[in-house]
Scaffold this motif. Sequence first.
Motif, mmCIF file in Angstrom:
data_model
loop_
_atom_site.group_PDB
_atom_site.id
_atom_site.type_symbol
_atom_site.label_atom_id
_atom_site.label_comp_id
_atom_site.label_asym_id
_atom_site.label_seq_id
_atom_site.Cartn_x
_atom_site.Cartn_y
_atom_site.Cartn_z
ATOM 1 N N ASP A 325 0.751 -1.093 -0.088
ATOM 2 C CA ASP A 325 -0.240 -0.205 -0.127
ATOM 3 C C ASP A 325 1.070 1.463 0.673
ATOM 4 O OD1 ASP A 325 -1.188 1.845 0.513
ATOM 5 O OD2 ASP A 325 -3.225 0.711 1.891
ATOM 6 N N ASP A 334 -2.985 3.586 8.774
ATOM 7 C CA ASP A 334 -4.088 4.098 9.366
ATOM 8 C C ASP A 334 -5.024 2.265 9.598
ATOM 9 O OD1 ASP A 334 -5.897 3.303 6.467
ATOM 10 O OD2 ASP A 334 -6.011 5.851 7.010
ATOM 11 N N ALA A 335 -6.310 1.919 10.122
ATOM 12 C CA ALA A 335 -6.724 2.183 10.301
ATOM 13 C C ALA A 335 -6.985 0.622 8.689
ATOM 14 C CB ALA A 335 -8.226 1.940 10.920
ATOM 15 N N THR A 336 -7.503 1.248 7.889
ATOM 16 C CA THR A 336 -7.821 0.774 7.014
ATOM 17 C C THR A 336 -6.288 0.438 5.754
ATOM 18 O OG1 THR A 336 -9.437 2.441 6.348
ATOM 19 C CG2 THR A 336 -9.218 1.610 4.257
ATOM 20 N N HIS A 337 -5.688 1.417 5.485
ATOM 21 C CA HIS A 337 -4.250 1.372 5.015
ATOM 22 C C HIS A 337 -3.484 0.328 5.538
ATOM 23 C CE1 HIS A 337 -6.063 4.049 1.464
ATOM 24 N NE2 HIS A 337 -6.189 4.243 2.601
ATOM 25 N N GLN A 338 -2.887 -1.017 4.980
ATOM 26 C CA GLN A 338 -2.249 -1.758 6.595
ATOM 27 C C GLN A 338 -1.606 -2.526 5.937
ATOM 28 O OE1 GLN A 338 -4.775 -3.366 9.392
ATOM 29 N NE2 GLN A 338 -5.158 -2.131 10.339
ATOM 30 N N THR A 694 -10.367 -6.547 0.002
ATOM 31 C CA THR A 694 -10.520 -5.170 0.245
ATOM 32 C C THR A 694 -8.752 -5.143 -0.162
ATOM 33 O OG1 THR A 694 -10.156 -5.580 2.345
ATOM 34 C CG2 THR A 694 -12.158 -5.500 1.516
ATOM 35 N N VAL A 695 -8.589 -3.656 0.096
ATOM 36 C CA VAL A 695 -7.705 -2.323 0.248
ATOM 37 C C VAL A 695 -6.673 -3.434 1.793
ATOM 38 C CG1 VAL A 695 -6.642 -0.697 0.919
ATOM 39 C CG2 VAL A 695 -8.269 -0.257 -0.842
ATOM 40 N N THR A 696 -7.611 -3.350 2.765
ATOM 41 C CA THR A 696 -6.466 -4.011 4.295
ATOM 42 C C THR A 696 -6.453 -5.092 3.550
ATOM 43 O OG1 THR A 696 -8.327 -2.648 5.292
ATOM 44 C CG2 THR A 696 -7.458 -4.088 6.259
ATOM 45 N N ASN A 697 -6.969 -6.400 3.109
ATOM 46 C CA ASN A 697 -6.038 -7.687 3.083
ATOM 47 C C ASN A 697 -6.931 -7.988 1.326
ATOM 48 O OD1 ASN A 697 -5.725 -9.958 3.673
ATOM 49 N ND2 ASN A 697 -7.834 -11.012 4.103
#
Length: 720
Positions: A325, A334-338, A694-697
């Motif tokens: 990312d 942050d909580a979304t971008h990990q 998702t962007v997170t996973n």
Amino acid sequence: MKRLVLFFGLFITTVAALSQTKVVVKTVSSGTGDVVQGVSIALNGKSIKSTDANGLAVLQLANEKSKLSFSAVGFKTQDTTLVAPFPDTLLIQMISAQKELEEVTVVSSTRNNQRIENSPLKVEVLGREEMEEESTIKPAGIASILGDVSGVQIQQSSAINGNSNVRIQGLDGRYTQILKDGMPLYDGFSGGFGILSIPPLDLKQAELIKGSASTLYGGGAIGGLINIISRKPTAKQEAVFSINQTTLKETNYNTFLSRKDKKVGYTFFGGYNYQKAVDVNKDGFSDLSDLKGLVLHPRFFFYPDHKTTVVVGYTGTFEKRNGGDMQVLAGKADATHQYFENNTINRNSWELTAQRNLANNRKLEFKSSLSSFKRRILNNQVDFTGRQTNYYTELSAFLPHNANNLVVGVNATGDQFTKLTNTIPLNNFHNNTVGVFAQESINLQEHTNIEIGLRNDYHFTYGNFILPRLAIFHRINEHWATRAGIGFGYKAPNALAAQNTDFEIQKITSLPSTIKAEKSVGYNAEINYKVEWGVGNELFINQAFFLTQLTDPVVPTAASNGDVSFQNQSKPILTRGSDTYVKALVHEWELYVGYTFTVAERKYLTQNQFIPLTPKHRFAFTIVRDFEEEGFRFGLEGSYNGFQYREDYTKTPGYFFMAAMVEKKFGSHISLVLNGENLLDYRQSKVESLYTGTVTNPTFKSLWAPIDGRVLNLSIRWKF
């Protein structure tokens, strides 16, 4: 009466013998001094003999004026006239019909000192000129130039870290063996990023063998073999320095130094690569990872006497690769971008080789290498550090006799994978093998060579493997020649071997105790046509056919939770097809055209047996012209990759790839190169998203086309 006839017969024979003189002829290359074998000798216009594997021939000449003519493929015909009394030994220097840099008289991968044109084992060579050109186009590694060869596919296995592997004849990358100066390099855990960190400026040439070569080099050379040859010191001080900058934020600094004196010599390569992370398709994830890499390669040469050479060398590769990312890479997680992946690599290798030339052109050679590869993988799910240690030792002898050559040797090789942090389920493992091999090269006739090889390897885990090989080369006439061969191989299972798509290391499980080694048999046949005309014009056409059957294939399977396990399949993997390439030199224009047709199937499946990400049709061409008087060099290359099957059985579109370069030389010391890659800007991301989830996973898709898009680079090189 019978006694009288016998007396006169003996008298005539004695007189004839006394009227002749024995002359020993030796043929060598005028450019390199290397022996040139298979030189056809004509006396007064009539062919009488050819030089043997040592470049020698014994002639019986009448004590009168004799006109001798010496001819060989790739050399200009040499004529001489002798008048009695004759010399005991006649040295003939054969002049190459090609440019000196393009002349490759002998390749080391065949182990038999034969010229490449006459070798029963087909070898393709990317020579010094190609390496120097590539050092200004792709200075950091040789992956790109290998991918230009027909039948060779460079498969990028990760969109995040950029890892790639080499696939030959449709087989996965783990079936291609990588050697450096005849010693195995990268496999298993240490195979990560291997060909990406081999700089071309440090190399003399790269030798490619398509198909089985396991009899010569052990398990793993099933699809093919790539042997990269380091440069040697030169009598004059040599110094090269280059700087390269691309439009995709990559910078390269490389230098090469060498010098040879009577008793000692050295070469030194140093390179630093810097790449900023780039999101080409603006999806929020890096398509080019952030990279900082350093490569050091000093070698020291010792010449105790004119028959002995000892080489001591070290290679250090140190890299940090960060991808994922773009917001995380910028320090704004942050909580979304990990999501991210960091790779820290330390590769240290040592080599010791010694060569002793004996009487009658015999040679004794010792090779040994030790390598330590340490890699830390850090992402938002795991922090793992592991080490793989590799060793290789070989003692071999080259024993020419009459017109034949015998190579015998013994070697020991192995690797040890060790977890330095206990954060993955995969257990420590090791592989150790001892082997003996022999290869006899037989010159049956003036134009026919046969090679018979046999290797016996004992793997301490998987048992004994006997690997025979048979190859034949026959020159039909000065234009036509043919080759054919069969070879056997095997591959020891390795949970960390290269795959088409990188698996997450925390998902890989240990091999089951019941797993078996993979075995293979490979067939090849080809026919060649070569013609020369005018001054310096030539055409070479090669049409080859191949078939490889891999039994007991080790296949990875991903469970619903993502865990990856390995097991043998009861039916084989089968690859077959044809490989066609044309090389031409016409009025100083160099042309290369290649077409590869590949059918790669997994016979253990009941349907959809194709091997994913393997184009059935692949076409490539290169056009180069060197305008020496103006100081310019121009090159254009292109390729077409036909459709490929994805893992979900859908088809990808075919696509074109184009590149061009222009070089301007300022005298003999400075050159400036402007190069453009992927000029049509074809990218997989223009067809589909590179990830799902998702962007997170995210879950990244397998790669079948470029993802970095169009890129220009400008480099400058100084030679001192």
